[in-house]
Motif scaffolding. Structure first.
Motif, short mmCIF file in Angstrom:
data_model
loop_
_atom_site.label_atom_id
_atom_site.label_comp_id
_atom_site.label_asym_id
_atom_site.label_seq_id
_atom_site.Cartn_x
_atom_site.Cartn_y
_atom_site.Cartn_z
N THR A 49 63.73 52.35 35.67
CA THR A 49 65.01 51.73 36.03
C THR A 49 64.88 50.33 36.64
O THR A 49 65.83 49.80 37.20
N VAL A 50 63.72 49.69 36.51
CA VAL A 50 63.53 48.32 37.01
C VAL A 50 63.51 47.37 35.82
O VAL A 50 62.73 47.54 34.88
N GLN A 51 64.36 46.36 35.87
CA GLN A 51 64.41 45.33 34.83
C GLN A 51 63.08 44.57 34.83
O GLN A 51 62.71 43.96 35.84
N LEU A 52 62.32 44.61 33.72
CA LEU A 52 60.99 44.01 33.68
C LEU A 52 61.03 42.49 33.53
O LEU A 52 60.21 41.79 34.11
N PHE A 53 61.93 41.97 32.76
CA PHE A 53 62.02 40.53 32.55
C PHE A 53 63.37 40.04 33.09
O PHE A 53 64.28 39.71 32.35
N ALA A 54 63.47 40.00 34.42
CA ALA A 54 64.74 39.69 35.07
C ALA A 54 64.94 38.19 35.28
O ALA A 54 66.07 37.72 35.31
N GLU A 55 63.85 37.45 35.45
CA GLU A 55 63.96 36.02 35.75
C GLU A 55 62.82 35.25 35.08
O GLU A 55 61.68 35.68 35.11
N VAL A 56 63.14 34.12 34.49
CA VAL A 56 62.14 33.28 33.83
C VAL A 56 61.26 32.62 34.89
O VAL A 56 61.77 32.07 35.87
N ALA A 57 59.94 32.66 34.69
CA ALA A 57 59.02 32.03 35.63
C ALA A 57 58.29 30.84 35.00
O ALA A 57 58.35 29.73 35.50
N SER A 58 57.59 31.07 33.87
CA SER A 58 56.83 29.98 33.25
C SER A 58 56.40 30.38 31.83
O SER A 58 56.53 31.53 31.44
N ALA A 59 55.89 29.39 31.12
CA ALA A 59 55.34 29.62 29.78
C ALA A 59 54.13 28.71 29.59
O ALA A 59 54.13 27.57 30.07
N LYS A 60 53.11 29.25 28.91
CA LYS A 60 51.92 28.43 28.66
C LYS A 60 51.18 28.96 27.45
O LYS A 60 51.31 30.12 27.07
N TYR A 61 50.43 28.05 26.85
CA TYR A 61 49.51 28.44 25.78
C TYR A 61 48.22 28.91 26.43
O TYR A 61 47.75 28.32 27.40
N VAL A 62 47.63 29.95 25.86
CA VAL A 62 46.35 30.47 26.34
C VAL A 62 45.41 30.52 25.14
O VAL A 62 45.76 31.02 24.08
N GLN A 63 44.23 29.96 25.34
CA GLN A 63 43.23 29.98 24.27
C GLN A 63 41.91 30.46 24.86
O GLN A 63 41.46 29.96 25.89
N ARG A 64 41.32 31.42 24.20
CA ARG A 64 40.07 32.01 24.68
C ARG A 64 38.91 31.44 23.88
O ARG A 64 38.95 31.40 22.65
N THR A 65 37.87 31.04 24.58
CA THR A 65 36.67 30.52 23.94
C THR A 65 35.51 31.48 24.21
O THR A 65 35.26 31.85 25.35
N GLU A 66 34.84 31.87 23.15
CA GLU A 66 33.67 32.74 23.29
C GLU A 66 32.42 31.99 22.86
O GLU A 66 32.43 31.30 21.85
N THR A 67 31.37 32.14 23.64
CA THR A 67 30.08 31.55 23.32
C THR A 67 29.03 32.66 23.36
O THR A 67 28.76 33.22 24.41
N GLU A 68 28.50 32.98 22.19
CA GLU A 68 27.52 34.06 22.11
C GLU A 68 26.20 33.63 22.74
O GLU A 68 25.71 32.53 22.49
N ILE A 69 25.64 34.50 23.55
CA ILE A 69 24.34 34.24 24.18
C ILE A 69 23.22 34.83 23.32
O ILE A 69 22.23 34.19 23.05
N PHE A 70 23.40 36.09 22.91
CA PHE A 70 22.46 36.72 21.98
C PHE A 70 23.15 37.91 21.33
O PHE A 70 24.22 38.33 21.77
N LYS A 71 22.50 38.44 20.28
CA LYS A 71 23.06 39.57 19.58
C LYS A 71 21.91 40.48 19.14
O LYS A 71 20.92 40.00 18.59
N THR A 72 22.05 41.78 19.40
CA THR A 72 21.03 42.73 18.96
C THR A 72 21.47 43.36 17.65
O THR A 72 22.59 43.19 17.20
N LYS A 73 20.57 44.12 17.06
CA LYS A 73 20.89 44.78 15.79
C LYS A 73 21.98 45.84 15.97
O LYS A 73 22.66 46.19 15.04
N LEU A 74 22.17 46.34 17.19
CA LEU A 74 23.16 47.37 17.47
C LEU A 74 24.57 46.78 17.53
O LEU A 74 25.54 47.51 17.41
N SER A 75 24.70 45.51 17.73
CA SER A 75 26.03 44.90 17.90
C SER A 75 26.75 44.74 16.60
O SER A 75 26.26 44.45 15.59
#
Length: 75
Positions: A49-75
């Motif tokens: 019974t709680v309104q989840l999106f009751a008031e606008v707060a902000s908006a932004k783009y999010v981008q995730r960067t992954e950098t592999e360190i190593f990889k085993t044969k199991l991965s």
């Protein structure tokens, strides 16, 4: 891949995010704000019974960067 993170305040004052994939990366701030206003006005998102999106707060783009360190044969 960029994601669009829309942040809102709940009716209880807590922060809730709505994250969207596959969005244009040149969205106009006014268009995003108007869309968020429509989400809050719809009052269709509710939990315990709680309104989840009751008031606008902000908006932004999010981008995730992954950098592999190593990889085993199991991965």
């Amino acid at each position: 891949m960029k994601k669009l993170q829309l942040s809102f305040k709940t009716a209880a004052g807590k922060r809730r995010d709505l994250v969207l994939n596959y969005v244009k990366d040149d969205l106009d701030p006014l268009v995003v704000k108007n869309a968020m206003d429509k989400i809050t006005a719809s009052k269709i998102f509710e939990k315990d019974t709680v309104q989840l999106f009751a008031e606008v707060a902000s908006a932004k783009y999010v981008q995730r960067t992954e950098t592999e360190i190593f990889k085993t044969k199991l991965s």
